[in-house]
Design an enzyme around this catalytic site. Structure first.
Site, PDB file in Angstrom:
ATOM      1  N   HIS A  91       0.835  -1.204   0.000  1.00 21.55           N
ATOM      2  CA  HIS A  91       0.000   0.000   0.000  1.00 21.55           C
ATOM      3  C   HIS A  91       0.876   1.263   0.000  1.00 21.55           C
ATOM      4  CE1 HIS A  91      -2.862   3.044   1.329  1.00 21.55           C
ATOM      5  NE2 HIS A  91      -3.803   2.240   0.851  1.00 21.55           N
ATOM      6  N   GLU A 162      -3.924   1.317  -7.736  1.00 29.60           N
ATOM      7  CA  GLU A 162      -4.233   2.365  -6.760  1.00 29.60           C
ATOM      8  C   GLU A 162      -3.124   3.422  -6.794  1.00 29.60           C
ATOM      9  OE1 GLU A 162      -6.343   2.235  -2.621  1.00 29.60           O
ATOM     10  OE2 GLU A 162      -4.235   1.825  -2.310  1.00 29.60           O
TER      11      GLU A 162
HETATM   12  P1  PGA Z   1      -9.435   6.180  -0.027  1.00 31.42           P
HETATM   13  O1  PGA Z   1      -8.319   5.130   0.408  1.00 31.42           O
HETATM   14  O2  PGA Z   1     -10.621   5.390  -0.521  1.00 31.42           O
HETATM   15  O3  PGA Z   1      -9.740   6.966   1.200  1.00 31.42           O
HETATM   16  O4  PGA Z   1      -8.834   7.008  -1.118  1.00 31.42           O
HETATM   17  C1  PGA Z   1      -8.101   3.979  -0.363  1.00 31.42           C
HETATM   18  C2  PGA Z   1      -6.863   3.265   0.139  1.00 31.42           C
HETATM   19  O5  PGA Z   1      -5.914   3.939   0.586  1.00 31.42           O
HETATM   20  O6  PGA Z   1      -6.801   2.038   0.105  1.00 31.42           O
END
Ligand code: PGA
Length: 248
Positions: A91, A162
């Protein structure tokens, strides 16, 4: 048919176990998708004991050994014994605040698979808004190849597009549905180039400011298998709507 996934990443929230019970208790898992709640590690066992029949649980990180002298660490085997079946790896916040690098992600991924967990491999850490599409792809390709180094198969690994700049607490730049769909295709191509056509059906999720406003535009494409949701998963009414609409 592949089960669609909605993953709630609670990050370091909430403050107490009673609040965690309240939050999970307010969720209404849908029939056609798998809800995976990733709470802080200390809440995993009590939550999975109470809600394990309604939803699945995952860790937010793990170490690369199953046990040993790693003060503060939590191992994949320990996550399993606390009721987790999944784990988030790589992450952006781990990379930014805990100096996690590609090599560590690779070791964690192998250890998580060895312990029988299903990893959500996040790709897009460290990227700033405004990065060109070609640079974005180069960075994602590098992270992917490093993360899967030495693996003979992707096994159960789920890929998550992401980009750091899309995460709500890192600026929350809106990523268009076109871009999400395009990057999902790109990730599938990377996977098949590396592991062959048998992984063409690898599950790909999108994460980054998914909320009730953005959710609908992403799901119409049908090119992704689900979402990693941070901030909105802490707002039970909003999260309930996302789960309901995903079911349709
Ligand atoms: P967010 O976070 O939906 O608040 O952007 C997603 C994540 O960091 O997994």
């Amino acid at each position: 048919m592949k089960k669609r996934l909605v993953v709630a990443n609670w990050k370091m929230n909430p403050e107490s176990l009673s609040q965690a019970f309240k939050l999970a208790g307010a969720y209404k898992p849908s029939r056609n998708s798998q809800l995976v709640v990733c709470p802080p590690g200390v809440f995993l066992q009590p939550l999975s004991q109470r809600f394990g029949r309604k939803m699945a649980f995952g860790g937010q990180d793990c170490l690369w050994e199953q046990e040993g002298a790693y003060t503060g660490g939590i191992s994949p085997a320990q996550l399993r014994s606390a009721g987790a079946r999944y784990v988030i790896l790589g992450h952006s916040e781990r990379r930014k605040y805990f100096a996690e690098d590609d090599k560590m992600v690779n070791c964690k991924l192998r250890a998580a698979l060895a312990a029988g967990l299903t990893p959500f491999l996040c790709l897009g850490g460290g990227l700033s808004a405004g990065v060109s599409e070609s640079k974005l792809k180069i960075a994602i390709r590098r992270q992917f190849r490093a993360a899967v180094g030495g693996l003979k198969s992707l096994s159960r690994t789920v890929l998550v597009f992401e980009p750091a700049y899309a995460i709500s607490t890192f600026g929350g730049k809106r990523v268009s549905a076109d871009e999400v769909a395009g990057m999902a295709g790109f990730l599938r191509r990377l996977a098949t180039q590396r592991f062959g056509s048998r992984v063409a059906a690898v599950s790909v999720l999108y994460g980054g400011s998914v909320d009730k406003a953005t959710f609908k535009s992403y799901r119409v494409f049908g090119r992704i298998d689900g979402f990693l949701v941070g901030g909105a998963s802490l707002r039970p009414d909003e999260f309930k709507r996302i789960l309901q609409e995903f079911d349709i």
